[in-house]
Design an enzyme around this catalytic site. Structure first.
Site, PDB file in Angstrom:
ATOM      1  N   PHE A 157      39.709  40.116  37.665  1.00 48.08           N
ATOM      2  CA  PHE A 157      40.007  38.733  37.276  1.00 48.08           C
ATOM      3  C   PHE A 157      41.469  38.355  37.481  1.00 48.08           C
ATOM      4  O   PHE A 157      41.902  37.307  37.020  1.00 48.08           O
ATOM      5  CB  PHE A 157      39.619  38.501  35.811  1.00 48.08           C
ATOM      6  CG  PHE A 157      38.154  38.727  35.542  1.00 48.08           C
ATOM      7  CD1 PHE A 157      37.202  37.789  35.910  1.00 48.08           C
ATOM      8  CD2 PHE A 157      37.721  39.899  34.936  1.00 48.08           C
ATOM      9  CE1 PHE A 157      35.848  38.009  35.682  1.00 48.08           C
ATOM     10  CE2 PHE A 157      36.371  40.126  34.698  1.00 48.08           C
ATOM     11  CZ  PHE A 157      35.426  39.175  35.070  1.00 48.08           C
ATOM     12  N   LEU A 158      42.254  39.224  38.165  1.00 47.35           N
ATOM     13  CA  LEU A 158      43.679  38.916  38.294  1.00 47.35           C
ATOM     14  C   LEU A 158      43.895  37.645  39.106  1.00 47.35           C
ATOM     15  O   LEU A 158      43.076  37.261  39.942  1.00 47.35           O
ATOM     16  CB  LEU A 158      44.434  40.086  38.929  1.00 47.35           C
ATOM     17  CG  LEU A 158      44.046  40.583  40.323  1.00 47.35           C
ATOM     18  CD1 LEU A 158      44.612  39.723  41.429  1.00 47.35           C
ATOM     19  CD2 LEU A 158      44.534  42.013  40.483  1.00 47.35           C
ATOM     20  N   GLU A 160      46.492  35.631  41.688  1.00 51.83           N
ATOM     21  CA  GLU A 160      47.649  35.816  42.563  1.00 51.83           C
ATOM     22  C   GLU A 160      48.828  35.042  41.965  1.00 51.83           C
ATOM     23  O   GLU A 160      48.657  33.967  41.426  1.00 51.83           O
ATOM     24  CB  GLU A 160      47.328  35.313  43.971  1.00 51.83           C
ATOM     25  CG  GLU A 160      46.386  36.244  44.685  1.00 51.83           C
ATOM     26  CD  GLU A 160      45.951  35.746  46.057  1.00 51.83           C
ATOM     27  OE1 GLU A 160      46.638  34.901  46.633  1.00 51.83           O
ATOM     28  OE2 GLU A 160      44.909  36.225  46.525  1.00 51.83           O
ATOM     29  N   ASN A 213      34.573  32.177  38.109  1.00 50.59           N
ATOM     30  CA  ASN A 213      35.307  31.435  39.146  1.00 50.59           C
ATOM     31  C   ASN A 213      34.702  30.057  39.384  1.00 50.59           C
ATOM     32  O   ASN A 213      35.420  29.081  39.561  1.00 50.59           O
ATOM     33  CB  ASN A 213      35.325  32.225  40.454  1.00 50.59           C
ATOM     34  CG  ASN A 213      36.493  33.202  40.499  1.00 50.59           C
ATOM     35  OD1 ASN A 213      37.236  33.325  39.529  1.00 50.59           O
ATOM     36  ND2 ASN A 213      36.664  33.896  41.602  1.00 50.59           N
ATOM     37  N   PHE A 254      43.657  25.210  33.629  1.00 44.70           N
ATOM     38  CA  PHE A 254      42.840  24.652  34.726  1.00 44.70           C
ATOM     39  C   PHE A 254      42.491  23.181  34.516  1.00 44.70           C
ATOM     40  O   PHE A 254      41.531  22.677  35.059  1.00 44.70           O
ATOM     41  CB  PHE A 254      41.582  25.500  34.970  1.00 44.70           C
ATOM     42  CG  PHE A 254      41.930  26.840  35.566  1.00 44.70           C
ATOM     43  CD1 PHE A 254      41.920  27.031  36.930  1.00 44.70           C
ATOM     44  CD2 PHE A 254      42.315  27.900  34.756  1.00 44.70           C
ATOM     45  CE1 PHE A 254      42.296  28.242  37.490  1.00 44.70           C
ATOM     46  CE2 PHE A 254      42.692  29.119  35.300  1.00 44.70           C
ATOM     47  CZ  PHE A 254      42.681  29.296  36.669  1.00 44.70           C
ATOM     48  N   GLY A 262      42.278  26.074  46.256  1.00 43.49           N
ATOM     49  CA  GLY A 262      42.198  26.821  47.518  1.00 43.49           C
ATOM     50  C   GLY A 262      42.276  28.288  47.205  1.00 43.49           C
ATOM     51  O   GLY A 262      41.833  28.732  46.142  1.00 43.49           O
ATOM     52  N   CYS A 265      39.659  33.006  46.804  1.00 43.22           N
ATOM     53  CA  CYS A 265      38.522  33.275  45.913  1.00 43.22           C
ATOM     54  C   CYS A 265      37.658  32.058  45.585  1.00 43.22           C
ATOM     55  O   CYS A 265      36.466  32.059  45.882  1.00 43.22           O
ATOM     56  CB  CYS A 265      39.025  33.906  44.617  1.00 43.22           C
ATOM     57  SG  CYS A 265      39.644  35.564  44.877  1.00 43.22           S
ATOM     58  N   LYS A 324      49.063  27.952  45.955  1.00 41.86           N
ATOM     59  CA  LYS A 324      49.697  27.741  44.656  1.00 41.86           C
ATOM     60  C   LYS A 324      51.074  28.408  44.683  1.00 41.86           C
ATOM     61  O   LYS A 324      51.363  29.179  45.607  1.00 41.86           O
ATOM     62  CB  LYS A 324      48.823  28.288  43.517  1.00 41.86           C
ATOM     63  CG  LYS A 324      48.640  29.791  43.507  1.00 41.86           C
ATOM     64  CD  LYS A 324      47.891  30.174  42.240  1.00 41.86           C
ATOM     65  CE  LYS A 324      47.682  31.654  42.142  1.00 41.86           C
ATOM     66  NZ  LYS A 324      46.982  32.071  40.958  1.00 41.86           N
TER      67      LYS A 324
END
Ligand code: NAD
Length: 433
Positions: A157-158, A160, A213, A254, A262, A265, A324
């Site tokens: 679940f990390l 980036e 996700n 979120f 984008g 994932c 991001k």
């Protein structure tokens, strides 16, 4: 414990570093020789805060090494499969890297001592671990899962940008296995990690990843569409998001409107879940809308600029290419559809990103890139802010001084409208300042 990681990309390398920092020995098996050389030299092939420092120390201390030789897994007690699972043409999951790595693991399994455990960390559709993965491992090794080796699915679940911190402080650790011995080993390995440990079936673990996700992507598309409505009606979408997010049933993360999600994932995982759902006879209507909203959202930047002036022949400065901030990952970045459309319309595009330009050049080799934010702004007819990098947060007057015509389209609302002197500053979800 000695742990092998198959694939040293974002997930494999961060996991290898994370487990090594927790006192284990990590070996990365990677097919890309360039990445292997970089890792063994103590330099991460990806940009991720804190990773280089940790990697340098671990490689020097002999706690982490990378190789292309699958024999490197022979002395490991656990093997984590971290290869990519991209989208196929039709949106379904492409499992070719999983198949290839499993066949190679199967050839080494008979040489391994004790009860080695194979863990799928890559995101795979429900049924893959107990079906395809188990099948290839058993056929290739002539061994039996649950008797000769352990099998589990542990989704990652990390995020980036904050990957190492996320790895060290997970909200939860999902262990998908039907095998008691495997459960015990994995519980032991993670005993010092915070976060609730959830033991479920491999298929449930696989579904948890997709559901998480897809839900987050839904939250983003929801607030993105809301932003368009807020803008039309003179309401600040951030006020609304805050008012919603303070409700702990909804929660703040979120709920920041922007140019669309984008990365490597969300888009591919939503597409894979849609495809899987359709195949199982469940029409994925919610997810279809999520993707539709997401495909239109980046074009807000172009529509808003066109309301101010015809864009043909104009010089447009693009700030932000990574999907991001704090990452160099440009996969499925909203910058891609925006720049493609601007080029189609006959605009001259000058782009800048603090970390993402090298990767973006692989997609758009002929595009003009600037060496700095200020160079990108010089002489521009309009500026479009796509990624909310900290260095872009400057007074609007700074933008005005450099641009030929100060029209600024801010899809992240990072600038302060009060700092404008003469500029036309338009921010998504807030309207004209
Ligand atoms: P990535 O593309 O960055 O890395 C995959 C690596 O695997 C590459 O370096 C590739 O060269 C290597 N590889 C491919 N086939 C191989 C083989 N047979 N043997 C050895 N190495 C091989 O991918 P990633 O972003 O790390 O994602 C990996 C998986 O984790 C995917 O399923 C993804 O959906 C999932 N995931 C990613 C993230 C993320 O933020 N990137 C987060 C959670 C889960």
């Amino acid at each position: 414990m000695k742990i092998a990681f198959i694939g040293a990309g974002y997930v494999g390398l961060v996991s290898a570093v994370g487990y090594a920092l927790a006192g284990n020995d990590s070996v990365c098996i990677e097919i890309d020789e360039r990445k292997i050389a970089q890792i063994n030299g103590g330099k991460a092939p990806i940009y991720e805060g804190g990773l280089d420092d940790a990697l340098l120390k671990l490689t020097r201390d002999g706690k982490l090494l990378a190789t292309s030789d699958y024999n490197g897994i022979a002395s490991a007690q656990a093997i984590f499969i971290c290869v990519g699972t991209p989208s196929a043409q039709d949106g379904s999951i492409d499992l070719r890297y999983i198949e290839d790595s499993c066949a190679k693991i199967a050839s080494i399994l008979p040489k391994m001592k004790g009860y080695p455990i194979v863990v799928v960390k890559s995101t795979v559709i429900p049924g893959t671990t107990s079906g395809l993965v188990k099948g290839i491992l058993e056929k290739g090794s002539k061994l039996r899962a649950g008797r000769d080796f352990g099998l589990a699915m542990m989704p990652e679940f990390l995020r980036e940008g904050t990957a190492l911190a996320d790895f060290k402080h997970p909200d939860r650790i999902v262990i998908g296995t039907m095998d008691e011995k495997t459960r015990k080993v994995l519980m032991g390995l993670h005993s010092k990690f915070p976060g609730e440990k959830l033991i479920v079936s491999p298929s449930a673990a696989e579904m948890i990843k997709y559901a998480s996700n897809s839900f987050l992507a839904t939250k983003i598309s929801f607030v993105n569409q809301l932003a368009l409505l807020c803008e039309k009606t003179g309401i600040d979408v951030d006020d609304v998001a805050r008012g919603m997010g303070l409700d702990n049933r909804i929660a703040m993360p979120f709920l920041r409107a922007g140019p669309g999600f984008g990365g490597s994932c969300f888009p591919k995982d939503v597409r894979a879940l849609m495809h899987f759902s359709g195949k199982e006879g469940v029409e994925p209507t919610i997810l279809e809308s999520v993707m539709l909203v997401n495909s239109l959202q980046p074009l807000w930047l172009i529509g808003a600029a066109q309301e101010k002036m015809p864009l043909k022949g104009k010089t447009i400065c693009i700030l932000g290419l990574a999907f991001k901030p704090d990452t160099d990952d440009v996969r499925e970045s909203p910058a891609i559809p925006v720049i493609s459309q601007l080029l189609k319309m006959g605009c001259k595009v000058l782009a800048y990103d603090p970390k993402g330009m090298a990767n973006f050049k692989k997609l758009f080799p002929k595009l003009d890139y600037a060496n700095s934010m200020d160079d990108a702004l010089k002489g521009a007819d309009a500026c479009m802010i796509i990624t909310d990098w900290k260095e872009f947060k400057k007074p609007i007057a700074h933008y005005e001084r450099l641009m030929k015509n100060p029209l600024i389209l801010d899809s992240r609302r990072i600038l302060d409208p009060k700092t404008a002197i003469t500029a036309s500053y338009i921010s998504l979800g807030r309207g004209i300042a």
